[in-house]
Design a protein around this motif. Structure first.
Motif, mmCIF file in Angstrom:
data_model
loop_
_atom_site.group_PDB
_atom_site.id
_atom_site.type_symbol
_atom_site.label_atom_id
_atom_site.label_comp_id
_atom_site.label_asym_id
_atom_site.label_seq_id
_atom_site.Cartn_x
_atom_site.Cartn_y
_atom_site.Cartn_z
ATOM 1 N N VAL A 268 -0.155 -24.567 23.261
ATOM 2 C CA VAL A 268 -1.471 -23.952 23.368
ATOM 3 C C VAL A 268 -1.257 -22.530 23.879
ATOM 4 O O VAL A 268 -0.782 -22.328 24.995
ATOM 5 C CB VAL A 268 -2.383 -24.741 24.319
ATOM 6 C CG1 VAL A 268 -3.752 -24.062 24.435
ATOM 7 C CG2 VAL A 268 -2.539 -26.180 23.837
ATOM 8 N N CYS A 269 -1.604 -21.547 23.038
ATOM 9 C CA CYS A 269 -1.324 -20.152 23.333
ATOM 10 C C CYS A 269 -2.610 -19.402 23.674
ATOM 11 O O CYS A 269 -3.699 -19.777 23.245
ATOM 12 C CB CYS A 269 -0.627 -19.489 22.145
ATOM 13 S SG CYS A 269 0.970 -20.245 21.752
ATOM 14 N N MET A 270 -2.446 -18.317 24.437
ATOM 15 C CA MET A 270 -3.612 -17.624 24.965
ATOM 16 C C MET A 270 -4.169 -16.569 24.020
ATOM 17 O O MET A 270 -5.349 -16.230 24.112
ATOM 18 C CB MET A 270 -3.271 -16.968 26.307
ATOM 19 C CG MET A 270 -2.867 -17.957 27.394
ATOM 20 S SD MET A 270 -4.139 -19.206 27.746
ATOM 21 C CE MET A 270 -3.302 -20.693 27.165
ATOM 22 N N TYR A 271 -3.339 -16.041 23.113
ATOM 23 C CA TYR A 271 -3.821 -14.980 22.238
ATOM 24 C C TYR A 271 -3.049 -14.986 20.929
ATOM 25 O O TYR A 271 -2.033 -15.677 20.768
ATOM 26 C CB TYR A 271 -3.757 -13.612 22.922
ATOM 27 C CG TYR A 271 -2.386 -13.175 23.377
ATOM 28 C CD1 TYR A 271 -1.574 -12.390 22.567
ATOM 29 C CD2 TYR A 271 -1.906 -13.525 24.637
ATOM 30 C CE1 TYR A 271 -0.322 -11.975 22.982
ATOM 31 C CE2 TYR A 271 -0.654 -13.112 25.071
ATOM 32 C CZ TYR A 271 0.133 -12.344 24.240
ATOM 33 O OH TYR A 271 1.383 -11.935 24.659
ATOM 34 N N HIS A 272 -3.543 -14.203 20.000
ATOM 35 C CA HIS A 272 -3.122 -14.233 18.606
ATOM 36 C C HIS A 272 -1.611 -14.105 18.424
ATOM 37 O O HIS A 272 -0.944 -15.005 17.887
ATOM 38 C CB HIS A 272 -3.856 -13.114 17.855
ATOM 39 C CG HIS A 272 -3.623 -13.084 16.381
ATOM 40 N ND1 HIS A 272 -2.533 -12.446 15.824
ATOM 41 C CD2 HIS A 272 -4.337 -13.592 15.345
ATOM 42 C CE1 HIS A 272 -2.588 -12.566 14.512
ATOM 43 N NE2 HIS A 272 -3.678 -13.258 14.191
ATOM 44 N N ASP A 273 -1.044 -12.999 18.846
ATOM 45 C CA ASP A 273 0.368 -12.755 18.548
ATOM 46 C C ASP A 273 1.291 -13.698 19.315
ATOM 47 O O ASP A 273 2.399 -13.993 18.851
ATOM 48 C CB ASP A 273 0.731 -11.304 18.850
ATOM 49 C CG ASP A 273 0.191 -10.346 17.793
ATOM 50 O OD1 ASP A 273 -0.613 -10.792 16.943
ATOM 51 O OD2 ASP A 273 0.546 -9.151 17.830
ATOM 52 N N GLN A 274 0.862 -14.172 20.463
ATOM 53 C CA GLN A 274 1.661 -15.137 21.213
ATOM 54 C C GLN A 274 1.897 -16.397 20.381
ATOM 55 O O GLN A 274 2.958 -17.004 20.451
ATOM 56 C CB GLN A 274 0.941 -15.494 22.516
ATOM 57 C CG GLN A 274 1.762 -16.329 23.488
ATOM 58 C CD GLN A 274 0.985 -16.632 24.744
ATOM 59 O OE1 GLN A 274 -0.032 -17.326 24.710
ATOM 60 N NE2 GLN A 274 1.444 -16.105 25.872
ATOM 61 N N ALA A 275 0.905 -16.763 19.575
ATOM 62 C CA ALA A 275 1.012 -17.960 18.735
ATOM 63 C C ALA A 275 1.651 -17.676 17.390
ATOM 64 O O ALA A 275 2.401 -18.502 16.860
ATOM 65 C CB ALA A 275 -0.374 -18.558 18.531
ATOM 66 N N LEU A 276 1.350 -16.507 16.808
ATOM 67 C CA LEU A 276 1.775 -16.258 15.433
ATOM 68 C C LEU A 276 3.189 -15.718 15.301
ATOM 69 O O LEU A 276 3.870 -16.007 14.312
ATOM 70 C CB LEU A 276 0.790 -15.301 14.741
ATOM 71 C CG LEU A 276 -0.377 -16.012 14.036
ATOM 72 C CD1 LEU A 276 -1.364 -16.577 15.052
ATOM 73 C CD2 LEU A 276 -1.074 -15.111 13.062
ATOM 74 N N ILE A 277 3.643 -14.944 16.271
ATOM 75 C CA ILE A 277 4.986 -14.375 16.124
ATOM 76 C C ILE A 277 6.056 -15.461 16.035
ATOM 77 O O ILE A 277 6.898 -15.429 15.122
ATOM 78 C CB ILE A 277 5.282 -13.364 17.253
ATOM 79 C CG1 ILE A 277 4.465 -12.093 17.031
ATOM 80 C CG2 ILE A 277 6.775 -13.048 17.323
ATOM 81 C CD1 ILE A 277 4.555 -11.088 18.173
ATOM 82 N N PRO A 278 6.098 -16.453 16.927
ATOM 83 C CA PRO A 278 7.154 -17.472 16.780
ATOM 84 C C PRO A 278 7.039 -18.275 15.496
ATOM 85 O O PRO A 278 8.055 -18.639 14.894
ATOM 86 C CB PRO A 278 6.965 -18.357 18.020
ATOM 87 C CG PRO A 278 5.582 -18.088 18.505
ATOM 88 C CD PRO A 278 5.295 -16.667 18.145
ATOM 89 N N VAL A 279 5.804 -18.554 15.054
ATOM 90 C CA VAL A 279 5.619 -19.286 13.799
ATOM 91 C C VAL A 279 6.197 -18.487 12.635
ATOM 92 O O VAL A 279 6.933 -19.020 11.796
ATOM 93 C CB VAL A 279 4.125 -19.591 13.578
ATOM 94 C CG1 VAL A 279 3.866 -20.035 12.143
ATOM 95 C CG2 VAL A 279 3.647 -20.661 14.554
ATOM 96 N N LYS A 280 5.888 -17.205 12.585
ATOM 97 C CA LYS A 280 6.348 -16.395 11.462
ATOM 98 C C LYS A 280 7.839 -16.072 11.554
ATOM 99 O O LYS A 280 8.486 -15.839 10.526
ATOM 100 C CB LYS A 280 5.513 -15.120 11.377
ATOM 101 C CG LYS A 280 4.069 -15.426 10.979
ATOM 102 C CD LYS A 280 3.276 -14.191 10.614
ATOM 103 C CE LYS A 280 1.888 -14.576 10.116
ATOM 104 N NZ LYS A 280 1.111 -13.441 9.608
ATOM 105 N N MET A 281 8.380 -16.082 12.750
ATOM 106 C CA MET A 281 9.829 -15.925 12.871
ATOM 107 C C MET A 281 10.561 -17.140 12.295
ATOM 108 O O MET A 281 11.612 -17.010 11.672
ATOM 109 C CB MET A 281 10.207 -15.742 14.337
ATOM 110 C CG MET A 281 9.880 -14.376 14.912
ATOM 111 S SD MET A 281 10.937 -13.056 14.271
ATOM 112 C CE MET A 281 12.509 -13.494 15.015
#
Length: 336
Positions: A268-281
């Motif tokens: 559970v992430c607090m903001y957009h890039d915190q969640a999306l960067i690891p997924v897209k990596m």
């Protein structure tokens, strides 16, 4: 699942890559499934890369779509008022785009289709036409608000790839506002919706959540910001009190390596890039956006309209195909 109704796939912005990736997805899935029915403008689909009007079949019902799926791409034709040019978004298409989404959601709420997969939309042309929502997710929440649903309610955005699922407490917000928008209630609701979806939609009987901190080192006992101490930690305690296996706040910089990911089923992430960067990596091409906490199944490719390459035959359908397959799997879990 062969006994399930087909999925409804909205065309998204017809000036983007939506028509092209829809055709490419159908070419790959036409013999193996799952079956889907496009809700959109048949001519736009037929004009996409590698397609023509012999490839496209106008249909009027989901059952008809299943019957023709292996030989033609079924389209519930809701025409544009005027043609669009690939790569050139226009507000003139906005009302049709909105109607495609509304139609697909209506079909899902009635049970005529097993879920909705949405091709990408662009916000600016919709805003120019008076669209009043930040994006797909919030619009879907409004369209389904009156439908019965048991449990914690979304919409909550999840991003999913093989080996990682992340959900978001805040979504499309400036980073300068995130701290002021966080609350114990918002984090608890995101955690409850996430845990519920892991059980209901992904078949995980005892879901484990990792809750990310906001600040560096999760605030380091309040010396680097108070949000982790005063908001996130109490939310984790409240989730545990409600029977959710939640840990945190965990520093985000140590949350996504391989060994850490093995210890939780969703972060559970607090903001957009915190969640999306690891997924897209982990998988830039294959990520899926899933809307949790709704009475319908909804997935989407984890990318935008890509107007810069629209109409050039360059768009990859990987993410859309993954979204179609995931929607079918979630629908199967909900049908159990």
């Amino acid at each position: 699942m062969p006994d399930q109704p087909p999925l409804a796939l909205t065309l998204g912005d017809p000036a983007g890559v939506g028509p092209e990736i829809v055709v490419k997805a159908w070419n790959q899935l036409r013999h193996e499934g799952p079956a889907f029915m496009v809700v959109g403008d048949a001519q736009s689909v037929a004009s996409a890369s590698g397609a023509n009007m012999r490839t496209v079949r106008r249909v009027t019902t989901p059952k008809e779509a299943v019957a023709v799926f292996s030989e033609a791409l079924p389209v519930l034709d809701i025409p544009l008022r005027s043609p669009v040019i690939a790569g050139q978004p226009s507000a003139t298409a906005a009302q049709a785009i909105i109607r495609w989404i509304e139609t697909a959601v209506g079909l899902a709420l009635s049970g005529a289709v097993s879920g909705v997969v949405t091709a990408p939309i662009a916000k600016a042309p919709l805003y120019a036409a008076g669209f009043g929502f930040p994006g797909h997710t919030e619009f879907l929440g409004e369209l389904t608000a009156g439908a019965p649903y048991e449990g914690a309610r979304g919409p909550i955005m999840m991003l999913a790839v093989q080996g990682l699922r992340t959900t978001l407490v805040t979504v499309h917000e400036p980073i300068s506002k995130v701290g002021t928008l966080l609350s114990i209630d918002a984090i608890v609701n995101a955690g409850l919706v996430t845990a519920q979806a892991l059980r209901r939609d992904f078949g995980i009987s005892e879901p484990r959540l990792a809750v990310a901190g906001l600040n560096p080192h999760a605030g380091e006992d309040g010396t680097i910001g108070r949000e982790d101490v005063e908001i996130i930690a109490p939310a984790v305690t409240a989730l545990r009190a409600q029977g959710v296996n939640a840990t945190g706040p965990t520093p985000a910089d140590s949350l996504f390596h391989e060994a850490a990911r093995a210890r939780f089923d969703a972060a559970v992430c607090m903001y957009h890039d915190q969640a999306l960067i690891p997924v897209k990596m982990l998988d830039f091409w294959g990520g899926v956006n899933v809307t949790l906490g709704l009475p319908i199944v909804r997935t989407s490719p984890d990318h935008g309209t890509a107007f810069d390459i629209a109409g050039r035959g360059l768009a990859r359908p990987d993410s859309l195909i993954a979204a179609i397959r995931m929607a079918d799997e979630i629908a199967a879990h909900r049908a159990l």
